[in-house]
Design an enzyme around this catalytic site. Structure first.
Site, PDB file in Angstrom:
ATOM      1  N   HIS A 147      -4.174   0.399  -1.741  1.00  0.00           N
ATOM      2  CA  HIS A 147      -4.483   1.423  -0.738  1.00  0.00           C
ATOM      3  C   HIS A 147      -5.716   2.204  -1.207  1.00  0.00           C
ATOM      4  O   HIS A 147      -5.645   2.910  -2.218  1.00  0.00           O
ATOM      5  CB  HIS A 147      -3.287   2.379  -0.571  1.00  0.00           C
ATOM      6  CG  HIS A 147      -3.558   3.514   0.384  1.00  0.00           C
ATOM      7  ND1 HIS A 147      -2.993   4.749   0.238  1.00  0.00           N
ATOM      8  CD2 HIS A 147      -4.333   3.605   1.490  1.00  0.00           C
ATOM      9  CE1 HIS A 147      -3.396   5.549   1.220  1.00  0.00           C
ATOM     10  NE2 HIS A 147      -4.208   4.871   1.992  1.00  0.00           N
TER      11      HIS A 147
ATOM     12  N   GLY B 118       4.167   9.028   5.777  1.00  0.00           N
ATOM     13  CA  GLY B 118       3.832  10.346   6.314  1.00  0.00           C
ATOM     14  C   GLY B 118       4.409  11.436   5.431  1.00  0.00           C
ATOM     15  O   GLY B 118       5.591  11.413   5.084  1.00  0.00           O
TER      16      GLY B 118
ATOM     17  N   SER C  99       5.858   5.661  -0.228  1.00  0.00           N
ATOM     18  CA  SER C  99       5.626   6.421  -1.450  1.00  0.00           C
ATOM     19  C   SER C  99       5.891   5.495  -2.629  1.00  0.00           C
ATOM     20  O   SER C  99       6.530   4.459  -2.481  1.00  0.00           O
ATOM     21  CB  SER C  99       6.579   7.610  -1.525  1.00  0.00           C
ATOM     22  OG  SER C  99       7.832   7.179  -2.018  1.00  0.00           O
TER      23      SER C  99
ATOM     24  N   HIS D 247       0.974   3.981   9.735  1.00  0.00           N
ATOM     25  CA  HIS D 247       0.220   3.502   8.564  1.00  0.00           C
ATOM     26  C   HIS D 247       0.955   3.722   7.246  1.00  0.00           C
ATOM     27  O   HIS D 247       0.605   3.158   6.230  1.00  0.00           O
ATOM     28  CB  HIS D 247      -1.149   4.152   8.506  1.00  0.00           C
ATOM     29  CG  HIS D 247      -1.174   5.511   7.834  1.00  0.00           C
ATOM     30  ND1 HIS D 247      -0.373   6.555   8.220  1.00  0.00           N
ATOM     31  CD2 HIS D 247      -1.913   5.978   6.807  1.00  0.00           C
ATOM     32  CE1 HIS D 247      -0.633   7.605   7.459  1.00  0.00           C
ATOM     33  NE2 HIS D 247      -1.556   7.283   6.593  1.00  0.00           N
ATOM     34  N   GLY D 248       1.963   4.572   7.245  1.00  0.00           N
ATOM     35  CA  GLY D 248       2.656   4.855   5.982  1.00  0.00           C
ATOM     36  C   GLY D 248       3.925   5.636   6.261  1.00  0.00           C
ATOM     37  O   GLY D 248       4.429   5.631   7.389  1.00  0.00           O
TER      38      GLY D 248
END
Lengths: 485, 140
Positions: free
Chosen positions: A239, A411, A384, A408-409
């Site tokens: 990332h 958050g 995470s 996308h992830g």
């Protein structure tokens, strides 16, 4: 607090109407979230999404993905599409880190092969992939070379031996946005980023060695097509973005747009949403500079993948080819793209802004390479460092509902400052090691900021995107080694 | 108090507010806060001196341009600073001269989190009674 005017459209779609707060909203704002996610959404998300809904030329609705959280100007996890003829372009709705994105590559190794060598492997990766504040890459480029990178993106890497030929079709836009024009970039942006190719950065950027969990292979056919054949298979996720170069391109252009807005008589509710008509001199200049930064980010992640291949080859004493280190996909999540979508029943050319949102094109989309025509585009959702990540694919619903976009992830739910006050980096690293995750970092406080507790539940986020029909789960991935900048 | 970090603002980024009896003190405190996000300012060596000038139409623009310049030197030359001598004069526009002392990042430098940019989000600069005040959100 959830605004009282928020209307539930379906199980996982919510809407704030145009008249909300009496603002000059041109379209409603929509939020993709289940009941729990919407209840816990930051107030800033509602405020910022409705500010975006006031920008000239916006079509249908401003959107927030389930991982949305309060950003600067535009929410992270936001999507907004503007008519390419009459709409604007806004650097703040893309992010300073232009083409921040995700990459996933596979290996034919299993946990049994890698676990005994995980420390050795992560220590070598930490050495070879520079990370953290002020780090420099191993390449020494002339200004001319760097301009080639801006023009060619990942193709520059193929020409210079940092990529395999097959990599290109597995990168969004084949790793190169054609409109790039280095004459639109300042010398300051060049000197800020010329030494940083092949570096990870810091904040929430990482390089992670992960395992595909057999209990979390949700679609064996598509997983197999992507090279994930069995449980405990080792994969690598990266990332990062365009580093200082992209950050400076955004900084330079926001300043220009603040002035340009006076000329074009555009008013925004937050200066960070500074914008210019897409078809204006300023709008086109920024788009061409943004494309340069996006291409440098594609090259940056490719160079990092090249170093990863070298490190695995060195540790496992064979070639990266023999280790089957194929790229699954490389995708941007901070970008604006010119795309065709159906608006009011008509095919329309739009400038789609995604800030912390991933393109998620369905099977059969003409922009996808042949290898993805039957599967749909791979979507990489980074979680995470404590909780794991997901590989998804784009589905038809994304074209109908979210301008071909998904999350996308995970958050964030907690500020960096608060997380740092609650968590001690050294203690967290020790506890993660006990749980089988080896983290290598140059900054304990940086690790504390990224603690799992500072994020939403990633499974809830991806399940919501599936329920909304905008993407589909393929594989769940869990970390065993992480490099945190 | 020279500056403090704010807990519940722009959660993926870092927000701070800074104070100063004079505008120069305010700028210095904003600079230290920005560097403190990125490194252990107290233990930074003062081996390198960098002098530069920035301009701005008003105090707010001047502060933005000054902090942006510090972030530029971090990437372009790997420089982090812990000491700042600042003078501001008005010659048509506002002109700021900064003499910054610090060091180049090396493997022994205690670094924290990289700052990507100064944002315009909630950016504020004002004079309240005898105190100058600024609020800044940095993109991380």
């Amino acid at each position: 607090m959830v605004p009282s005017e928020l209307k539930k459209i379906s199980d996982v779609v919510w809407e704030l109407p145009r008249h909300w707060k009496g603002k000059d909203m041109l379209v409603p704002a929509r939020f993709i979230a289940n009941d729990a996610l919407i209840k816990n959404m930051d107030d800033g998300v509602f405020e910022q999404a409705t500010n975006a809904a006031c920008l000239p030329g916006i079509v249908e609705h401003a959107l927030c993905m389930p991982d949305a959280h309060w950003g600067y100007g535009f929410p992270v996890g936001g999507v907004a599409a503007f008519d390419a003829e009459s709409g604007i372009i806004s650097p703040g709705a893309i992010g300073f880190d232009i083409n921040c994105g995700m990459s996933l590559q596979v290996t034919n190794l299993t946990a049994k092969d890698v676990m005994p060598k995980i420390k050795e492997l992560m220590d070598l990766l930490f050495k070879r992939v520079p990370s953290g504040v002020g780090s420099k890459g191993f390449l020494s480029l002339s200004q001319q070379d760097f301009k080639r990178v801006m023009l060619e993106g990942a193709k520059w890497c193929v020409r210079n031996g940092y990529a395999w030929d097959e990599d290109l079709e597995r990168i969004e836009a084949n790793g190169r946005i054609q409109q790039a024009d280095p004459s639109c970039v300042t010398d300051k942006a060049i000197s800020r980023g010329i030494n940083q190719l092949g570096t990870l950065g810091s904040g929430n950027h990482y390089l992670e060695v992960q395992l595909a969990k057999s209990s979390m292979i949700f679609d064996t056919r598509i997983a197999k097509k992507f090279g994930i054949i069995h449980g405990d298979q080792v994969v690598i996720m990266v990332h990062c973005g365009s580093r200082g170069f992209g950050h400076q391109v955004a900084t330079d252009n926001i300043k220009e747009f603040i002035e340009a807005m006076k000329v074009y008589k555009i008013k925004v509710n937050d200066r960070e949403l500074a914008c210019a008509p897409f078809n204006s001199k300023e709008g086109q200049k920024y788009y061409k500079a943004m494309a340069c930064a996006a291409n440098s980010a594609f090259a940056n992640r490719q160079i990092i993948r090249h170093r990863i291949r070298e490190c695995f080859a060195e540790i496992f004493k064979t070639s990266a080819e023999k280790l089957g280190m194929h790229l699954v996909y490389d995708v941007a999540h901070n970008i604006a793209k010119i795309e065709e979508h159906v608006v009011n029943g008509k095919k329309t050319s739009l400038i789609v802004h995604r800030k912390g949102a991933t393109r998620a094109f369905p099977p059969g989309h003409p922009e996808l390479a042949n290898i993805f025509q039957s599967t749909g585009q791979p979507v990489i959702i980074g979680g995470s460092m404590e909780t794991g990540s997901y590989l998804l694919v784009g589905t038809e619903g994304s074209m109908k509902n979210t301008f071909g976009s998904t999350a996308h992830g995970s958050g964030r739910t907690m500020s960096r400052t608060k997380a740092k006050n609650l968590v001690k980096g050294e203690k967290l690293l020790k506890s993660m090691l006990e749980r089988g995750i080896y983290v290598k970092t140059g900054s304990y406080s940086g690790v504390a900021e990224e603690a799992g507790m500072a994020y939403k539940n990633i499974s809830e986020v991806v399940d919501t995107t599936e329920k909304a029909g905008i993407s589909k789960k393929i594989v769940g991935l869990v970390p065993i080694g992480n490099i945190k900048g | 108090m020279n500056y403090r970090f704010l807990e519940d603002v722009a959660i993926a980024d870092i927000a701070f507010e800074a104070f100063g009896r004079t505008i120069e003190m305010l700028f210095r405190n904003c600079a230290i806060a920005t560097e403190a996000v990125q490194c252990d300012v107290k233990n930074l060596k003062k081996k390198i001196t960098k002098e530069f000038e920035v301009k701005g139409k008003n105090e707010k623009e001047l502060l933005y341009n000054f902090l942006e310049e510090l972030i530029y030197y971090k990437d372009a030359e790997g420089l982090l600073f812990s000491s700042f001598k600042i003078s501001i004069v008005k010659k048509g526009e506002l002109h700021l001269n900064a003499v910054c002392k610090g060091q180049e990042v090396n493997s022994k430098t205690r670094v924290f989190t990289d700052v990507k940019a100064v944002t315009h989000h909630m950016f504020e600069l004002s004079k309240k009674e005898k105190q100058w005040y600024a609020r800044v959100v940095l993109d991380i």
